[in-house]
Structure formats: C-alpha cells, structure tokens
Scaffold this active site. Sequence first.
Site, mmCIF file in Angstrom:
data_model
loop_
_atom_site.group_PDB
_atom_site.id
_atom_site.type_symbol
_atom_site.label_atom_id
_atom_site.label_comp_id
_atom_site.label_asym_id
_atom_site.label_seq_id
_atom_site.Cartn_x
_atom_site.Cartn_y
_atom_site.Cartn_z
ATOM 1 N N ASP A 284 0.869 -1.169 0.000
ATOM 2 C CA ASP A 284 0.000 0.000 0.000
ATOM 3 C C ASP A 284 0.917 1.233 0.000
ATOM 4 O O ASP A 284 2.147 1.132 0.135
ATOM 5 C CB ASP A 284 -0.966 -0.013 1.199
ATOM 6 C CG ASP A 284 -2.191 0.871 0.939
ATOM 7 O OD1 ASP A 284 -2.120 1.747 0.056
ATOM 8 O OD2 ASP A 284 -3.225 0.695 1.620
HETATM 9 C C1 NOJ Z 1 -3.974 3.944 0.118
HETATM 10 C C2 NOJ Z 1 -5.159 3.053 0.254
HETATM 11 O O1 NOJ Z 1 -5.104 2.360 1.482
HETATM 12 C C3 NOJ Z 1 -5.297 2.042 -0.860
HETATM 13 O O2 NOJ Z 1 -6.523 1.381 -0.721
HETATM 14 C C4 NOJ Z 1 -5.165 2.706 -2.188
HETATM 15 O O3 NOJ Z 1 -5.349 1.775 -3.215
HETATM 16 C C5 NOJ Z 1 -3.802 3.361 -2.270
HETATM 17 N N1 NOJ Z 1 -3.695 4.371 -1.228
HETATM 18 C C6 NOJ Z 1 -3.521 3.997 -3.625
HETATM 19 O O4 NOJ Z 1 -4.266 5.124 -3.795
#
Ligand code: NOJ
Length: 748
Positions: A284
């Site tokens: 993430d």
């Molecule tokens: C953080 C989020 O937790 C995740 O779900 C998302 O896909 C990513 N950022 C990318 O934007």
Amino acid sequence: MKRLHLIILSSAFVAMVSCQSHKVESTIGSSPEVEARVERILSQMTLAEKIGQMNQVSAGGDVTNYAEALRKGQIGSILNEVDPEKINEYQRICIEESRLGIPLLVARDIIHGFHTIFPIPLGLAASFDPDLVEQGARTAALEGSAQGIRWTFSPMLDIARDPRWGRMAEGSGEDTFLDTKMAEAMVRGYQGASIDTTSMAACIKHFVGYGAAEGGRDYNSTNLTERQLRNIYLPPFEAAVKSGAMTLMTSFNDNDGVPSTGNIFIVKDILREEWGFDGLVVTDWNSMGEMINHGFGTDKKDVAKKALEAGVDMDMMTFGYLSHLEELVRNGSVKEAALDQAVRNILRVKIMLGLFEHPYVNAEAGKTVQYAPEHLETALKSAEESAILLKNDGILPLNEEGIRSILVTGPMADAPHDQLGTWAFDGQKEHTVTPLKALQERFPGKVTFIPALSSSRERKTRFDDVVAAARRADVVLAFLGEEAILSGEAHSLADLNLKGSQSELLEALKLAGKPVVATIMAGRPLTIERDLPNCDAILYSFHPGTMGGPALVNLITGDVNPSGKTPVTFLRTVGQVPLYYSHTMTGRPYNGETLLDDIPPEAGQTSLGNTSYYLDYGAYPLFPFGFGLSYTSFDYSRISLDKDVYDEGDCLEISLTLSNTGKYDGTEVVQVYVRDMVGSLTRPVKELKHFERVYLKAGESRDLRISIPVSELAFYGLDGIKKVEPGEFRIWVAGDSASGEPLSFTVE
Ligand code: NOJ
C-alpha cells in the site's frame, strides 16, 4: 503459551500444505509462452532495470517530471494519471526511449466505477446480486481501460464489523460468504472472461485483517488469531486468487505485531506457497516506509529488505527498493534471485494484459466510452437494487395520484458530489443526477425544495420555514445522512448518530403532521434508532452514485420494488460495537432479561440476569444482517432437506416454496444459514452459506431447490486442519439472519 500454540498450529498448516499443494498451474492464467517471454526479457535486464520495474510512483502534473526516470527504466508503474494523452506519452517514452521498451502499468483507484459511478461497494453488497456487481466492474473496466488505465486497486475484501471504521464503505460488509461472492464477481468483471485490451487487472486488498482495526480507527493495529484469519478474513482472498485476480496489495496494519508488508507468514507462506499465487504483490502507499513508524525496521534499507523477504514485488511510494536494493544485492544481504522472482511477477502481468502489443489508447475514442447510456443503465439498476427499505408504515410506494405537492428537504437532496461516496475521484458532479433533480423531472411543478440544513453537520435550533412548508405539502421527502468525506480512508467516526441537527429536523417535520419519508445516504450503517419514530418510512442507500437520484425516485414511487438487504448489522448505539450476526455463543447466552429501566432501585446483584448483554441496550441490533423490507410480502413454506444424515461428499438438497403473498411484484433475497452445533472450537451461531435473488409476480409461488455441498461446512478446527467435523447441524432458510425456524441434520 499462546505463541507456542500458534507455532504448533502453523506447523500443522504447513504439514497440510506440503501434502496438498504442488504448484502446477498459474493462478493468474499464465502459459509456457508467457513464461518463456518473461525469461527472455528478464535475461536481458540489468540489476538497475530490475529494480526500476519494482518501483511505483504517483503521477504528478507534467510528463517531463518522470521522462528521464522512464527512459532509464526506473519506473515500472504509475498511479493516479488519468489523462490518456499523458498516459500515451509515458508509454511512448518507455517503449521507444528506454533500453528494453517495457511498457508501464498504469494504475488507479477505480473502486466503484471510473466516470460512471456505481453505489459504494457496501451498497453493491446490499444488492446480494453478484451478476450485477460483475457487470458494474466490467463497466468500470471498459471506461478505465479506454483511457489507458489497466490496473485498478479494487476489490477491497476487508471484512468490517465496526462501522466506526470509515473504510467499511469500500468493502462488502461483515460477512465472509457475501464478501467472497462479491470478490469473485468483481475480479471477473474487471479482468473480463478472458484478458484483452479492455481488462483491468484486479488488485485484491488489503492483505490482511485491515478491517479489524482496533477501535475502528483507520490504520490501527489488529490482533486476529491465525484461526480468525483462516476462518473469517482469508477466504475471500483465497477465492479471489482462485478466480484469477492478477495482483494483491498488502495492508497498512500490523497484525499480532507484524506489519503486513513485512509479514512472511501471510505473504510468503500462505499467499505464495499455500495458494500458489504468481501474480503481482504491491505494497500500500508507503506501507513499506511505515514499517519504520511501526517500529518494525530501523530505516528504509531495513524495511526494503524485510518487504522483499516477505515476497512483496512492487513498492508503492516508499522508494525503498529504488534507493536500497542495489546496495543490498551487492553486499549480499538479499539475493538477486529474490528480485528476479519479483520482476517475473511484474512482467507476467504486463505481458498478459497485452501491454507490449497495445501500450497506447485512442484518447478521443476513449472519451466516448465514458458515461455511455448502457453504463448509466447498469448504474441505475445497481443503485435500485442496493437500497434497503428499513421501515414502511404504508406510505410507500407513494400514491402519486393523490399528491399535489411534495416538500423535499435535507442536506443530501441535492448534493451531487456527496451521493457519489468515497473514492469517486473521476465521477463528475455535472453527470450526477440528484434526488431533487429526478423528483423535479418526475413531478413537474409539484416540488418545493427547502434544504433546511446546508450540510449534515450544520446545527440549528429552529426550522420554522421548512415546518410551515411541510404543513402545506402532501408528503415530505427528507434526504439525510453523511457526506462522502465522512467515510472512506482515514475517515473514522466515534459517534454514528445522524450528524448536526438532522434528527431535530426530523422531529420538527413529524410535528407538522404530514407523512415523512426519510432517505438516508451514507457510507456506513448509522445509528438511527432515535429517528425511527419520526418518519413513516426509511429507505437506506449507501452512497448510490451517479444515478442515485432516479433510482431512489423509482423506489419511492414504486416503479421498482426495494430488494436490498443489509450487508452489515445495524446497531442501536455505537456502544454495541462489535455486534455481528455470526458471533460465537457465550456460556451465558442472553435470553431477554431485564433492562436498566425495569430494574427496581433495591435490586441486588443476582437479580440482573447473569447473561451476556448490556443493561441499557440488551443484546440485539436495530436491524439484523440480511434484513430489508419490500412493498410486497414473502412467505417461506414446505422447507425440507432431502436427508437427515449426510456424508462429507454429499450435497444438502433443500426444497422450499416461496410465495409472493402481497400486492406487488418483487424480488426476495433467499438466504440459507447453517450452525455447526458442536465443534472442536466454538462455532458461529449462524453462517450464511447461500443466497439467491428470486423474482415473483404478486400472488405467484415457486418451488425452489438449493444445493449446498457439505464440504462448504468445513472450517479450520482445533488441529489447524480444514475439514467438516461430523455431528449435528441446524439450517435456516429465511429472508434475513434473524428469521426462520431451523431444521436439523447430521454429518457422519
Ligand atoms: C492507500 C489506500 O489504502 C489504498 O486502498 C489505495 O489503493 C492506495 N492508497 C492507492 O491510492
């Protein structure tokens, strides 16, 4: 003691795995030709080029910002670029100006639609309609891929049992089985029946346990046992892997002390070894770097090493791999073979998506795909099916003939941006049809609009204008809830009542003496017990997306009969968290004892029931899981099983007659729940094992047959092995998780 126990358990799982799984097939559908191509490219790559493929960056503004890095092969993937011209230019630089011409994987959070926005995933789950959800995901893929986006960070498969957690909006709610069905549907929809240029690679996330954040506070630690992971949190991921999901994202949380991005047990042992996943694992956003904040690594070099060792292929926005892998390989801290494996997983996805052959999109043609009429039609149907009728004293459907004037009020009546919900960056509010707009179209000249509150959070003590208008109207339609910003990532809440003075507005409207229909649009199940007496009907619509307005009007007028069911338990008060239907049973089950108000002041300790409940709120929810009313009524009769005693290889063959006993045609979501009465572990009091939507004309009856393999009753028991434990079971067939009379059967 506990640790030792888990170690023993783990080895039991490993033992089971070693006799079961020899990886023979690619989980993402690779072939010998693809593999040969992967090896050919890999063999030409320098160490720096390999590391470049493992680096994902967020696009920012000018293409020239990244041109040099792309030329040098330092970027494998970009997220957050949606301009097809820029995407084409990025691809051109990679293809024509980098040494090996490896195309870019362009990613975006297309969570519930790209331009055409569907209900938030929690709403989609309320439809209990995987086919429609698949169609929605396909629509999103058509729109996204037409603009060059070939990778979406969806579906989110986090089981969520705490509505304080803002990200409950992004998933399918509290239940493993429902989540699993939605996971499979979304993977099929995004990727398509076979991979072609309209496919977006699905990214199942967040691996794993993220939805169990302590206190419902986003990013917080989780403390799930291996058994809870195996029986509750992992199955949707495993099913999605089996459905061919091409990529997976590790989560932010640390579970039982280990952050997911460095968790060898869940990524390497379970995902890679047990399930044989050969897709791409991405972190993430900066979750590699955040392992330093967790106190799980000293610096970026340390956490980069830990992530690679866990089996993570791509680094989203930590730049840990880019900055440190070369040194780590050169000094022998990590093996180049580990990088090779990661690069293989990345190249495999790029090849399978056809990016080498089709890196570019026709930007002009792509624009015409957005908001296509058939996409809006699917969005409309999804919003209709996902709304849940929670209360109806008979005012709905509106008797249009008798209505000369309608008062529309509330902060969500005309909030085009907010009805789209969280993660709807690309949905434009100009294309969004609000309830107000749809009502004005449907009832020209009859609608008066007084918002009364400019936002859900506004506080007011007087509602004179709106109450006066209510007195003049035949019916009041109040659109309440919470704006998009109040749910989603990092938007957790500790109080789940309607915000601001919305409850007071309902109270004031009630006193006007006219029927009040409340429609609540929100990202989570709010605690609305206080509001129930102040409205004659409640329609609950998890943020319904672009076509929310017409969908809700179709439901209110009865053009469409509500069929949505709660994908999550609705609580009476936030203090009941966590309350979910598939809990295990305490040694002292609640049996409806005395509540606080009934307790005489002189009562002693022993007169209070001695069972598991809250003195002030009992033990039951406001609305159970799977609940939703219809304008018609359904009757379940002649429910029977084909046998009393089953073997593990059998199927439970269930027969029943479902009758539409009311005046309207309608759809019922038939649900089957099972309880394993005695196990090597305490078992959930009910678990959903099957559901299906059944449409019946008014007065129609139909005989249904439902077949459930006995093997579906298997779980990871005390010995850590997944199997069906012989013994007695109960089974319910009903319209929600709290209804129906059980039948018994035995598995030998
Ligand atoms: C953080 C989020 O937790 C995740 O779900 C998302 O896909 C990513 N950022 C990318 O934007």
